[in-house]
Scaffold this motif. Sequence first.
Motif, PDB file in Angstrom:
ATOM      1  N   UNK A   1       0.907  -1.374  -0.140  1.00 19.55           N
ATOM      2  CA  UNK A   1      -0.497   0.356   0.349  1.00 19.55           C
ATOM      3  C   UNK A   1       1.030   1.553  -0.553  1.00 19.55           C
ATOM      4  N   UNK A   2       1.075   1.753  -1.200  1.00 19.93           N
ATOM      5  CA  UNK A   2       1.553   3.285  -1.147  1.00 19.93           C
ATOM      6  C   UNK A   2       0.254   4.323  -1.044  1.00 19.93           C
ATOM      7  N   UNK A   3       0.373   5.635   0.303  1.00 19.10           N
ATOM      8  CA  UNK A   3      -0.382   6.493   0.487  1.00 19.10           C
ATOM      9  C   UNK A   3       0.731   7.259   0.503  1.00 19.10           C
ATOM     10  N   UNK A   4       0.282   8.688  -0.326  1.00 19.00           N
ATOM     11  CA  UNK A   4       0.036   9.805  -0.230  1.00 19.00           C
ATOM     12  C   UNK A   4      -0.441  10.978  -0.205  1.00 19.00           C
ATOM     13  N   UNK A   5      -0.162  11.787   1.183  1.00 14.99           N
ATOM     14  CA  UNK A   5      -1.086  12.804   1.061  1.00 14.99           C
ATOM     15  C   UNK A   5      -0.324  14.545   1.860  1.00 14.99           C
ATOM     16  N   UNK A   6      -1.065  15.350   1.422  1.00  9.82           N
ATOM     17  CA  UNK A   6      -0.082  17.163   1.923  1.00  9.82           C
ATOM     18  C   UNK A   6      -1.396  17.392   2.250  1.00  9.82           C
TER      19      UNK A   6
ATOM     20  N   UNK B   1      -5.424  16.938   0.333  1.00  9.80           N
ATOM     21  CA  UNK B   1      -5.748  15.844  -0.294  1.00  9.80           C
ATOM     22  C   UNK B   1      -5.071  14.582   0.106  1.00  9.80           C
ATOM     23  N   UNK B   2      -5.518  13.285  -0.324  1.00  9.35           N
ATOM     24  CA  UNK B   2      -4.934  12.313  -0.480  1.00  9.35           C
ATOM     25  C   UNK B   2      -5.115  11.035  -1.265  1.00  9.35           C
ATOM     26  N   UNK B   3      -4.471  10.366  -1.758  1.00  7.49           N
ATOM     27  CA  UNK B   3      -4.049   9.227  -2.673  1.00  7.49           C
ATOM     28  C   UNK B   3      -3.529   7.861  -2.668  1.00  7.49           C
ATOM     29  N   UNK B   4      -4.631   6.834  -2.670  1.00  8.30           N
ATOM     30  CA  UNK B   4      -3.745   5.639  -1.892  1.00  8.30           C
ATOM     31  C   UNK B   4      -4.106   4.636  -3.382  1.00  8.30           C
ATOM     32  N   UNK B   5      -2.567   3.891  -2.972  1.00  7.22           N
ATOM     33  CA  UNK B   5      -2.680   2.774  -4.077  1.00  7.22           C
ATOM     34  C   UNK B   5      -1.985   1.454  -3.281  1.00  7.22           C
TER      35      UNK B   5
ATOM     36  N   UNK C   1       0.975  15.015  -2.118  1.00  3.22           N
ATOM     37  CA  UNK C   1      -0.576  13.753  -3.057  1.00  3.22           C
ATOM     38  C   UNK C   1      -0.470  14.926  -4.717  1.00  3.22           C
ATOM     39  N   UNK C   2      -0.361  15.373  -4.963  1.00  2.00           N
ATOM     40  CA  UNK C   2      -0.564  15.427  -6.221  1.00  2.00           C
ATOM     41  C   UNK C   2      -0.149  14.413  -6.977  1.00  2.00           C
ATOM     42  N   UNK C   3       0.969  13.809  -6.866  1.00  2.00           N
ATOM     43  CA  UNK C   3       1.154  12.510  -8.183  1.00  2.00           C
ATOM     44  C   UNK C   3       0.160  11.667  -8.114  1.00  2.00           C
ATOM     45  N   UNK C   4       0.098  11.126  -6.750  1.00  2.00           N
ATOM     46  CA  UNK C   4      -1.060  10.542  -6.854  1.00  2.00           C
ATOM     47  C   UNK C   4      -2.987  10.516  -7.269  1.00  2.00           C
TER      48      UNK C   4
END
Length: 323
Positions: free
Chosen positions: A120-125, A142-146, A249-252
């Motif tokens: 799990x890769x999570x990006x948040x900011x 925001x945040x994104x998860x993969x 989080x923007x790339x995600x």
Amino acid sequence: MPGRGIVDHAAYLPYRRLDLAEVAAVAGGGGGKGTRPVASYDEDTTTMAVAAARRCDLAGVEALWFATTTPAYLDKTNATAVHAALRLDPAAPAFDANGSVRSAVGALRAALPEGAGRALVVMSDLRTGLPGSPDEAAGGDGAAAFVVGDDPIAEVLGWGSATAEFLDRWRTPGAPASKLWEERFGEGQYVAAGRAAWDEALKATGLAADEIDRVAVVGSHARAVARFGKGLTAEVVGLPAGTGFAGAAAPGLALGHLLDTTGPGRTVALVVLADGADVVVLRTTDRHQPSAVAAGTSDSAAPAEPATAPVAYGTYLRWRGLL
């Protein structure tokens, strides 16, 4: 059978929105049109990361990577709190990849090697500019998860990278907002790095530029992002409408939006301009079911979090400790 890639993904945008038209009356300038997502007083990058990750299928996750430029803690692993909230297996390690926008790409790349299992890769900011500044207006939270692993919905075909050290944007520890170098200087550096990474990615995948169907380009330098995108033959996709630039989080968010608006059997790429450039090329598989593909206007998905409510500018400043 496809190799490793993205198995599942999700995003989270906060409920509150700041109307940028309110900014100038308080700050004496700045602001603009539209709104930007704002994390509430009781939200931070950890809570947003959990909110995004909970929307994914976490079965079989064997490792967790967490990327942000604004961690809730220093000298302590923030990913362990995400791990605990998601009730992941105690045997699954949890790692931070913090401090820069580029750390998000690094976390994704670190989770993908063959034999690494499902991760799990999570990006948040949180993005906070000085009151009335362009950073404040252009930013977003925001945040994104993969979830990455085998039998993906989007197989990773190859990568390209170019690293460059130059002071385009920086924030010293404890500072509320970033400082910027002269804009034209960063633009030239980023476009050159982006072209080098793009060429390396094409070489690694054996593809020609016209074989890439759609590309998402993202970075904190808006002029460099726009200029690089104009030089591509593929359809260029931006961030979802109304999200703003959400830092790590923007790339995600950009990659998730790209996948959400692309059908199966297409070749896509994510370009991230941050401390150089990184490019990842993917091909959507037959398992992929896009959530929003409109006929003739594939880049038309609604924001990930449609239910919103306004927040007063003074309240936002108080939440961020600026007032």
